[in-house]
Motif scaffolding. Sequence first.
Motif, PDB file in Angstrom:
ATOM      1  N   THR A  75       0.829  -1.157   0.213  1.00  0.00           N
ATOM      2  CA  THR A  75       0.149  -0.058  -0.089  1.00  0.00           C
ATOM      3  C   THR A  75       0.923   1.188   0.237  1.00  0.00           C
ATOM      4  O   THR A  75       2.123   1.257   0.553  1.00  0.00           O
ATOM      5  CB  THR A  75      -0.779   0.097   1.291  1.00  0.00           C
ATOM      6  OG1 THR A  75      -0.051   0.188   2.423  1.00  0.00           O
ATOM      7  CG2 THR A  75      -1.542  -1.129   1.377  1.00  0.00           C
ATOM      8  N   THR A  76       0.125   2.370  -0.277  1.00  0.00           N
ATOM      9  CA  THR A  76       0.894   3.566  -0.464  1.00  0.00           C
ATOM     10  C   THR A  76       1.432   3.947   0.800  1.00  0.00           C
ATOM     11  O   THR A  76       2.659   4.387   1.017  1.00  0.00           O
ATOM     12  CB  THR A  76      -0.167   4.801  -0.626  1.00  0.00           C
ATOM     13  OG1 THR A  76      -0.913   4.411  -1.983  1.00  0.00           O
ATOM     14  CG2 THR A  76       0.616   6.372  -0.998  1.00  0.00           C
ATOM     15  N   ASN A 189      -4.424   5.155   1.531  1.00  0.00           N
ATOM     16  CA  ASN A 189      -3.945   4.738   0.372  1.00  0.00           C
ATOM     17  C   ASN A 189      -4.811   5.003  -0.717  1.00  0.00           C
ATOM     18  O   ASN A 189      -6.031   5.149  -0.490  1.00  0.00           O
ATOM     19  CB  ASN A 189      -4.107   3.035   0.720  1.00  0.00           C
ATOM     20  CG  ASN A 189      -3.322   2.456   1.866  1.00  0.00           C
ATOM     21  OD1 ASN A 189      -2.323   2.805   1.956  1.00  0.00           O
ATOM     22  ND2 ASN A 189      -3.874   1.749   2.702  1.00  0.00           N
ATOM     23  N   SER A 191      -4.289   3.246  -3.854  1.00  0.00           N
ATOM     24  CA  SER A 191      -4.214   2.098  -4.655  1.00  0.00           C
ATOM     25  C   SER A 191      -4.674   0.701  -4.439  1.00  0.00           C
ATOM     26  O   SER A 191      -4.439   0.664  -3.140  1.00  0.00           O
ATOM     27  CB  SER A 191      -2.792   2.035  -5.258  1.00  0.00           C
ATOM     28  OG  SER A 191      -1.795   1.728  -4.360  1.00  0.00           O
ATOM     29  N   GLU A 192      -5.134  -0.219  -5.035  1.00  0.00           N
ATOM     30  CA  GLU A 192      -5.295  -1.604  -4.619  1.00  0.00           C
ATOM     31  C   GLU A 192      -4.217  -2.231  -4.627  1.00  0.00           C
ATOM     32  O   GLU A 192      -3.408  -2.162  -5.719  1.00  0.00           O
ATOM     33  CB  GLU A 192      -6.686  -2.133  -5.478  1.00  0.00           C
ATOM     34  CG  GLU A 192      -7.786  -1.146  -4.934  1.00  0.00           C
ATOM     35  CD  GLU A 192      -9.189  -1.926  -5.837  1.00  0.00           C
ATOM     36  OE1 GLU A 192      -8.765  -2.929  -6.405  1.00  0.00           O
ATOM     37  OE2 GLU A 192     -10.011  -1.370  -6.009  1.00  0.00           O
ATOM     38  N   THR A 193      -3.897  -3.261  -3.926  1.00  0.00           N
ATOM     39  CA  THR A 193      -2.691  -4.248  -3.983  1.00  0.00           C
ATOM     40  C   THR A 193      -3.183  -5.601  -4.499  1.00  0.00           C
ATOM     41  O   THR A 193      -4.371  -5.935  -4.679  1.00  0.00           O
ATOM     42  CB  THR A 193      -2.179  -4.363  -2.491  1.00  0.00           C
ATOM     43  OG1 THR A 193      -3.285  -5.111  -1.579  1.00  0.00           O
ATOM     44  CG2 THR A 193      -1.805  -3.100  -1.813  1.00  0.00           C
TER      45      THR A 193
END
Length: 484
Positions: A75-76, A189, A191-193
């Motif tokens: 994650t970010t 976060n 973005s999706e991981t």
Amino acid sequence: MQEDNKKINKGILLSILIVGCFLSTLNQTILNIALSNLMDVFHVSATTVQWISTGFMLVNGVLIPVTAYLMKRFTTRQLFISSMLFLLIGSFICAAAPSFSVLLAGRMIQAAGAGIIMPLMMSVVLAIFPIEKRGSAMGLLGLAMIFAPAIGPTLAGFVIQYYSWRWLFIGLIPLIAIVILLALKYLVNVSETSKAKLDILSVVLSTIGFGFILYGFSSAGSKGWGDVIVVLSLVIGIVVIAIFCIRQIKSDDPMLDLSVFKNKIFTLTSLINVLITMMMYADMILLPIYLQKGRGFTAFDAGLLLLPGALVNAFMSPVTGRLYDRFGAKPLFIIGLLFIIPSMWAVTDLSESTTYMYLMVRTIGLRIGLSFITMPLNTAGLNALPKQLGMHGSAVNNTVRQIAGAIGTAVVITIYTVQATSHAATVMQTNPSTTADHLKSLASILGASDAYYFMMILAIAALAITLFMPMKRKAKVEEERLRS
């Protein structure tokens, strides 16, 4: 209400990332002004001490290709906090370094953290800003990224003159700790991981390839271009990088997606990026060496000379970001290079009587030129790519920049060292009564002038490539096609 919350999250997220990036960039550039001092403290040569910069950039360059994988896997929040921890640990090691090798090891650890920050920040911008507002957003990021090198040399010069170079790292430690605490509390976060797999062989190939290439360029200064080790290092490096590239092209899930180079605009901006970065990093190291070794200025004097130009560069960045949104990249690049080329020519004839004010005005001109190019260059390249390649484009962009900066620094310091040695021999033949100190400073001045000739040629080459860039209307049509 949801929209307001989004705005608040966007503001907090960007603010924390920008502060982290500011500290990371400050840390990367703060030692440039200290290189002459470190040569005396640790009794090392110019070709050895430049590894403080080139080693930092090499680790960045090796690590950045992995960031596309890291941004898919983590994650970010996890990536940002990890990068800040590397920066913190490296700062502790550098502050306490008893030898040059320990200092270099600490810098490598810091570089591991810095390598994640830049592509992470650019990917966040791509994720949360629409395409027509990215120029302005990148301009604001540029303000933070360029403001650090703006105050870095002056701050470093002051600290070295009145305290010790160790305080350059001691002072960073509490600031980095505060950013980590803020990130733990506020960072979210964007973005999706996914369970992405890391191609270990690709990491090994990129590390070996870039490592050998840089070692070859750096060693040429002390060993000479015809030396077996230099030639062998460059050949091994090029072959291994070629194997790495072939592996990326054939892979279904490449670590670094080189298909981004199928896009003409991205490829042209990458070539310009290489040349501009080589000039920018080399100038940031070569000018302080000339001022301190050739002219006897203090580190603080050298830092003050660089300050006005760097401040102009920083505060023009948001302006050029808005100009990019309005006019596109090509006119800005041409204007920028028309400032840069005369700025490089102006220092190809340095002497013992070149005035401080002359050098300051020249550096302001160079920095005005760079402000028209640096952030619009990144934005133009990334905007030209489809959304699914944005992350890889960001990683490629930053890899290209770090490796170009490292090689550019190594080549320019090599030219400086070789030419300074040659000029010293010539001066001794024509005037054997020259004192050792005068000979050393004269050789340093003449060597720096020769290195600037090389940098002027790079600037002219960048202008030639810029002429192939499409104007805004054509670039806009391409961007619309990619979005649809």
